[in-house]
Scaffold this motif. Structure first.
Motif, PDB file in Angstrom:
ATOM      1  N   THR A 309      24.754 -18.594   5.547  1.00 56.23           N
ATOM      2  CA  THR A 309      24.897 -17.258   6.119  1.00 56.23           C
ATOM      3  C   THR A 309      26.339 -17.038   6.567  1.00 56.23           C
ATOM      4  N   PRO A 310      27.002 -15.970   6.092  1.00 52.83           N
ATOM      5  CA  PRO A 310      28.369 -15.695   6.542  1.00 52.83           C
ATOM      6  C   PRO A 310      28.386 -15.243   8.000  1.00 52.83           C
ATOM      7  N   VAL A 311      29.318 -15.793   8.768  1.00 53.20           N
ATOM      8  CA  VAL A 311      29.513 -15.417  10.174  1.00 53.20           C
ATOM      9  C   VAL A 311      30.997 -15.126  10.353  1.00 53.20           C
ATOM     10  N   GLY A 312      31.324 -13.928  10.812  1.00 46.53           N
ATOM     11  CA  GLY A 312      32.729 -13.536  10.855  1.00 46.53           C
ATOM     12  C   GLY A 312      33.183 -13.015  12.199  1.00 46.53           C
ATOM     13  N   THR A 313      34.502 -13.088  12.429  1.00 48.39           N
ATOM     14  CA  THR A 313      35.150 -12.546  13.617  1.00 48.39           C
ATOM     15  C   THR A 313      36.429 -11.843  13.195  1.00 48.39           C
ATOM     16  N   LEU A 314      36.635 -10.658  13.719  1.00 50.94           N
ATOM     17  CA  LEU A 314      37.869  -9.904  13.476  1.00 50.94           C
ATOM     18  C   LEU A 314      38.449  -9.442  14.805  1.00 50.94           C
ATOM     19  N   LEU A 315      39.764  -9.498  14.928  1.00 46.56           N
ATOM     20  CA  LEU A 315      40.458  -8.861  16.040  1.00 46.56           C
ATOM     21  C   LEU A 315      41.210  -7.673  15.461  1.00 46.56           C
ATOM     22  N   LEU A 316      40.866  -6.469  15.940  1.00 44.00           N
ATOM     23  CA  LEU A 316      41.398  -5.227  15.361  1.00 44.00           C
ATOM     24  C   LEU A 316      42.089  -4.377  16.403  1.00 44.00           C
ATOM     25  N   VAL A 317      43.127  -3.679  15.995  1.00 46.38           N
ATOM     26  CA  VAL A 317      43.645  -2.554  16.763  1.00 46.38           C
ATOM     27  C   VAL A 317      43.095  -1.290  16.109  1.00 46.38           C
ATOM     28  N   LEU A 318      42.310  -0.528  16.852  1.00 51.29           N
ATOM     29  CA  LEU A 318      41.749   0.721  16.355  1.00 51.29           C
ATOM     30  C   LEU A 318      42.640   1.875  16.805  1.00 51.29           C
ATOM     31  N   SER A 319      43.140   2.621  15.843  1.00 45.78           N
ATOM     32  CA  SER A 319      44.052   3.727  16.135  1.00 45.78           C
ATOM     33  C   SER A 319      43.439   5.047  15.685  1.00 45.78           C
ATOM     34  N   GLY A 320      43.477   6.049  16.558  1.00 45.64           N
ATOM     35  CA  GLY A 320      42.937   7.372  16.266  1.00 45.64           C
ATOM     36  C   GLY A 320      42.662   8.101  17.559  1.00 45.64           C
ATOM     37  N   SER A 321      41.975   9.218  17.485  1.00 41.42           N
ATOM     38  CA  SER A 321      41.629   9.943  18.706  1.00 41.42           C
ATOM     39  C   SER A 321      40.557   9.171  19.468  1.00 41.42           C
ATOM     40  N   THR A 322      40.530   9.379  20.779  1.00 42.03           N
ATOM     41  CA  THR A 322      39.558   8.689  21.628  1.00 42.03           C
ATOM     42  C   THR A 322      38.134   8.971  21.166  1.00 42.03           C
ATOM     43  N   GLU A 323      37.866  10.223  20.808  1.00 42.32           N
ATOM     44  CA  GLU A 323      36.532  10.617  20.375  1.00 42.32           C
ATOM     45  C   GLU A 323      36.143   9.929  19.073  1.00 42.32           C
ATOM     46  N   LYS A 324      37.063   9.896  18.124  1.00 39.27           N
ATOM     47  CA  LYS A 324      36.773   9.292  16.827  1.00 39.27           C
ATOM     48  C   LYS A 324      36.602   7.771  16.937  1.00 39.27           C
ATOM     49  N   ILE A 325      37.409   7.151  17.796  1.00 37.39           N
ATOM     50  CA  ILE A 325      37.277   5.703  17.994  1.00 37.39           C
ATOM     51  C   ILE A 325      35.899   5.388  18.578  1.00 37.39           C
ATOM     52  N   ALA A 326      35.430   6.203  19.523  1.00 35.11           N
ATOM     53  CA  ALA A 326      34.102   6.008  20.112  1.00 35.11           C
ATOM     54  C   ALA A 326      33.020   6.134  19.044  1.00 35.11           C
ATOM     55  N   GLU A 327      33.153   7.123  18.136  1.00 34.57           N
ATOM     56  CA  GLU A 327      32.189   7.297  17.050  1.00 34.57           C
ATOM     57  C   GLU A 327      32.213   6.092  16.111  1.00 34.57           C
ATOM     58  N   ALA A 328      33.421   5.592  15.836  1.00 31.13           N
ATOM     59  CA  ALA A 328      33.558   4.439  14.944  1.00 31.13           C
ATOM     60  C   ALA A 328      32.894   3.199  15.540  1.00 31.13           C
ATOM     61  N   ILE A 329      33.066   3.004  16.853  1.00 32.14           N
ATOM     62  CA  ILE A 329      32.450   1.858  17.521  1.00 32.14           C
ATOM     63  C   ILE A 329      30.927   1.979  17.490  1.00 32.14           C
ATOM     64  N   ASP A 330      30.414   3.193  17.712  1.00 30.62           N
ATOM     65  CA  ASP A 330      28.962   3.414  17.629  1.00 30.62           C
ATOM     66  C   ASP A 330      28.445   3.067  16.232  1.00 30.62           C
ATOM     67  N   TYR A 331      29.217   3.437  15.210  1.00 25.54           N
ATOM     68  CA  TYR A 331      28.832   3.138  13.823  1.00 25.54           C
ATOM     69  C   TYR A 331      28.781   1.627  13.592  1.00 25.54           C
ATOM     70  N   LEU A 332      29.795   0.922  14.082  1.00 24.77           N
ATOM     71  CA  LEU A 332      29.831  -0.536  13.915  1.00 24.77           C
ATOM     72  C   LEU A 332      28.625  -1.186  14.574  1.00 24.77           C
ATOM     73  N   GLN A 333      28.331  -0.775  15.791  1.00 24.49           N
ATOM     74  CA  GLN A 333      27.210  -1.369  16.519  1.00 24.49           C
ATOM     75  C   GLN A 333      25.873  -1.053  15.849  1.00 24.49           C
ATOM     76  N   ALA A 334      25.782   0.136  15.263  1.00 21.64           N
ATOM     77  CA  ALA A 334      24.556   0.504  14.541  1.00 21.64           C
ATOM     78  C   ALA A 334      24.375  -0.335  13.286  1.00 21.64           C
ATOM     79  N   ASN A 335      25.477  -0.921  12.794  1.00 20.87           N
ATOM     80  CA  ASN A 335      25.437  -1.772  11.607  1.00 20.87           C
ATOM     81  C   ASN A 335      25.477  -3.261  11.966  1.00 20.87           C
TER      82      ASN A 335
END
Length: 357
Positions: A309-335
């Protein structure tokens, strides 16, 4: 296969002081498991493994192997039961004055096999462990890895169903360790051999085990499948052990203590992403950009394969509007991606600590 029920081992120390080497441990090892018991020196893991074949009789508790209660057996019954439990050690325990053939044949001295049957069996075992040409050699003529292979062949002489490995790779270099672990993995698969490995090296556990227990001060403080332990450790000691095998935390710390690598701008969010299984194959970073207009700059990445089973870790800088970053994080958690936000205060604290050192 192996059921330890509330096992404790207490020794009498100096000045009549009691030493509690193992404290109320309950473990179940199923048939075909490669079960790792990990802990630092003095944790009680070697004492615990010796209770499985009653080389160390527990002070309290019950040891059940193959539905037979070993702790209720007399010495004669115990000798017969031990024939199905092989054991190998850190320092091989070979007899230097005997040939490799005689070392492997030693457990068969009192068997009912004929001389020819013993001869054939020993030669077959030496072939099995890759030492078919070493029958007439002596231990002093072998490398450490070869000696351990002899010890494994000897442990298999009575056709055991269980193999106990007490720090069996600790005296070996990394390359030799890998070859011994590969052999043990093969024996587990080909012979359906149940294996219990005692070690202080999480890398060993990661390479071969399907289940793991972590010991500290005589207690089992955490146990579960390899995947559960590596992806969701509950205890700080377990996390420390895992880090020695993955080096993820060191990699992230290196990034966090170097401002030039971070280069954070206003509204940027530094996030650690952890993911297991199917989500590792998804083009997550591209999805963030295409669907949410959020750019993900990868500062650190690591992927392990645990139990296929693949197990991964990423350290990311997320750049964009505060609202869009929040939506992106919600998408990641939903996946099924675990997202941890690393605050700027934490970064500044790490950098000050680094400068102070």
């Amino acid at each position: 296969m192996i059921d330890l029920k509330n096992v404790s081992v207490t020794f009498s120390g100096d000045q009549q002081k009691e030493i509690k080497a193992v404290q109320d441990v309950s473990l179940r090892v199923a048939e075909g498991d490669v079960y790792g018991i990990v802990g630092y020196s003095g944790a009680g893991k070697s004492t615990l493994v010796r209770t499985i074949n009653l080389l160390q009789r527990p002070t309290n508790g019950q040891v059940v192997v193959n539905n037979k209660i070993l702790t209720n057996m007399n010495e004669s019954e115990l000798r017969n039961a031990r024939k199905k439990i092989g054991m190998i050690f850190q320092h091989f325990n070979l007899m230097d004055s005997r040939t490799i053939f005689d070392n492997v044949a030693f457990p068969l001295k009192r068997s009912t096999l004929t001389k020819k049957e013993i001869n054939d069996k020993v030669l077959d075992l030496l072939e099995l462990v890759g030492l078919g040409d070493k029958a007439k050699a002596y231990p002093s003529q072998l490398s450490g890895g070869q000696k351990q292979r002899v010890a494994i062949a000897r442990a298999l002489a009575n056709d055991p169903e269980i193999l106990l490995c007490d720090e069996a790779t600790s005296a070996l270099d990394p390359k030799t360790t890998s070859s011994i672990l590969a052999l043990l993995k093969k024996l587990n698969k080909d012979l359906n051999l149940t294996i219990v490995i005692i070690t202080h090296e999480m890398q060993v556990v990661k390479e071969i085990c399907n289940k793991v227990a972590v010991m500290e001060d005589g207690y089992v403080i955490e146990k579960g499948s390899l995947l559960e332990i590596f992806t969701s450790p509950q205890n700080q000691l377990t996390k420390d052990f895992i880090n020695t095998a993955t080096h993820v935390d060191q990699g992230i710390e290196t990034v966090l203590t170097h401002p030039t690598l971070l280069n954070l701008k206003e509204n940027d969010v530094l996030a650690k992403l952890s993911f297991v299984g199917g989500s590792t194959s998804e083009p997550l970073i591209a999805k963030l950009n295409n669907s949410f207009q959020v750019q993900g700059n990868i500062l650190f990445g690591n992927v392990e394969i645990l139990q296929d089973t693949p197990v991964g870790t990423l350290l990311l800088v997320l750049s964009g509007s505060t609202e869009k970053i929040a939506e992106a994080i919600d998408y990641l958690q939903a996946n099924e991606v675990t997202v941890s936000i690393i605050s700027t205060e934490y970064i500044e604290e790490r950098q000050k600590k680094e400068e102070g050192e």
